[in-house]
Motif scaffolding. Sequence first.
Motif, PDB file in Angstrom:
ATOM      1  N   LEU A 124       0.831  -1.207   0.000  1.00  0.00           N
ATOM      2  CA  LEU A 124       0.000   0.000   0.000  1.00  0.00           C
ATOM      3  C   LEU A 124       0.864   1.254   0.000  1.00  0.00           C
ATOM      4  O   LEU A 124       0.557   2.232  -0.707  1.00  0.00           O
ATOM      5  CB  LEU A 124      -0.920  -0.006   1.224  1.00  0.00           C
ATOM      6  N   LEU A 127       1.996   1.772  -3.456  1.00  0.00           N
ATOM      7  CA  LEU A 127       0.894   2.212  -4.315  1.00  0.00           C
ATOM      8  C   LEU A 127       0.589   3.695  -4.123  1.00  0.00           C
ATOM      9  O   LEU A 127       0.317   4.419  -5.096  1.00  0.00           O
ATOM     10  CB  LEU A 127      -0.346   1.367  -4.028  1.00  0.00           C
ATOM     11  N   LEU A 128       0.639   4.164  -2.886  1.00  0.00           N
ATOM     12  CA  LEU A 128       0.310   5.555  -2.593  1.00  0.00           C
ATOM     13  C   LEU A 128       1.346   6.533  -3.127  1.00  0.00           C
ATOM     14  O   LEU A 128       1.128   7.744  -3.084  1.00  0.00           O
ATOM     15  CB  LEU A 128       0.144   5.742  -1.079  1.00  0.00           C
ATOM     16  N   SER A 129       2.456   6.019  -3.654  1.00  0.00           N
ATOM     17  CA  SER A 129       3.481   6.870  -4.251  1.00  0.00           C
ATOM     18  C   SER A 129       3.122   7.294  -5.669  1.00  0.00           C
ATOM     19  O   SER A 129       3.789   8.168  -6.234  1.00  0.00           O
ATOM     20  CB  SER A 129       4.835   6.139  -4.266  1.00  0.00           C
ATOM     21  N   ARG A 132      -3.311   9.402  -8.625  1.00  0.00           N
ATOM     22  CA  ARG A 132      -4.596   8.927  -8.105  1.00  0.00           C
ATOM     23  C   ARG A 132      -5.195   7.820  -8.975  1.00  0.00           C
ATOM     24  O   ARG A 132      -5.732   6.835  -8.460  1.00  0.00           O
ATOM     25  CB  ARG A 132      -5.581  10.100  -8.011  1.00  0.00           C
ATOM     26  N   THR A 134      -3.672   5.611 -10.801  1.00  0.00           N
ATOM     27  CA  THR A 134      -2.926   4.371 -10.587  1.00  0.00           C
ATOM     28  C   THR A 134      -3.253   3.765  -9.233  1.00  0.00           C
ATOM     29  O   THR A 134      -3.318   2.537  -9.089  1.00  0.00           O
ATOM     30  CB  THR A 134      -1.414   4.634 -10.718  1.00  0.00           C
ATOM     31  N   ILE A 135      -3.463   4.608  -8.234  1.00  0.00           N
ATOM     32  CA  ILE A 135      -3.840   4.104  -6.909  1.00  0.00           C
ATOM     33  C   ILE A 135      -5.165   3.346  -6.985  1.00  0.00           C
ATOM     34  O   ILE A 135      -5.290   2.225  -6.476  1.00  0.00           O
ATOM     35  CB  ILE A 135      -3.937   5.263  -5.896  1.00  0.00           C
TER      36      ILE A 135
END
Length: 307
Positions: A124, A127-129, A132, A134-135
Amino acid sequence: MNGRVADAVKGHWVDTHAPEWLRPYARLARWERPIGWWLLLWPCWWSAGLAAVASESAFPNPVHLVLFLIGAVAMRGAGCTYNDLVDQDIDLKVARTRSRPIPSGQVTPLQAKVFLILQALVGLAVLLSFNRFTIVLGLVSLLPVAIYPFMKRITNWPQLFLGFAFSWGALMGWAAVFGSLDWTPILLYLGGILWTIGYDTIYAHQDKEDDALVGVKSTARLFGERTKPALVLLYTGATALFAAAASLADAGPAAFAGIALGAIHLFWQIIRLEIDDPDQCLKLFRSNTRYGWIVFAGYVADALISA
């Protein structure tokens, strides 16, 4: 019990250098078997490579490549942990898997669940890198991941559902660059699904006798003696879809050369395959790491030439 797992790599750093307390968890995450996270990583890196070609960049974004690597290791480990929790009853009945950490008692189901959460949190954070879009796309990928372990109980095509999950990175690498999707990553994703069905069919031939005894379904059992013709269709389809994706990305000769050389490697697998030789099946399955490098090198070379 020495804690060794029957189908684990022998003499790996997990058995020789990892602290005793960490070893059962490392085996649960399959850290001694990097082929799993390579197979999860390649669609991500291929997609990043095609995105570099399409955006006329000289090289795929290095930060994205590193993030995808960390994410692949974490999420492959989380996936293996989740799969072993779901399959612990089956694993007890199969010679190759009954010594795995959960069925053998090296790790309790509760400990495995905690470890699963910790690995998912690493994924996670990765992913948060990203942007939006892609998240959100990454969160949607949890659906095929969640349903895959149950498919071997209800369909002869669990490898198809593995393809849905393991090829998702083909969408992610492109989305990380453009913040959207188009037909290039979608075709790459579809090709990745066919490639996954192919290589996991080879892998599943190791367990087909035990699978038949415990009622586990697979494309290895479905195809049987027709496995080689089936692989020809699967690998030909994957190659055609990869080429179509490269064409839509306006790729040049180097990218197509990588795809062509990769196709030669895939058909070498088919020629060498002996479906009743488990050791050879495993060797050919693992050779897909080389296939991934071949295709990725073609994309990177094309980006460098075209930039």
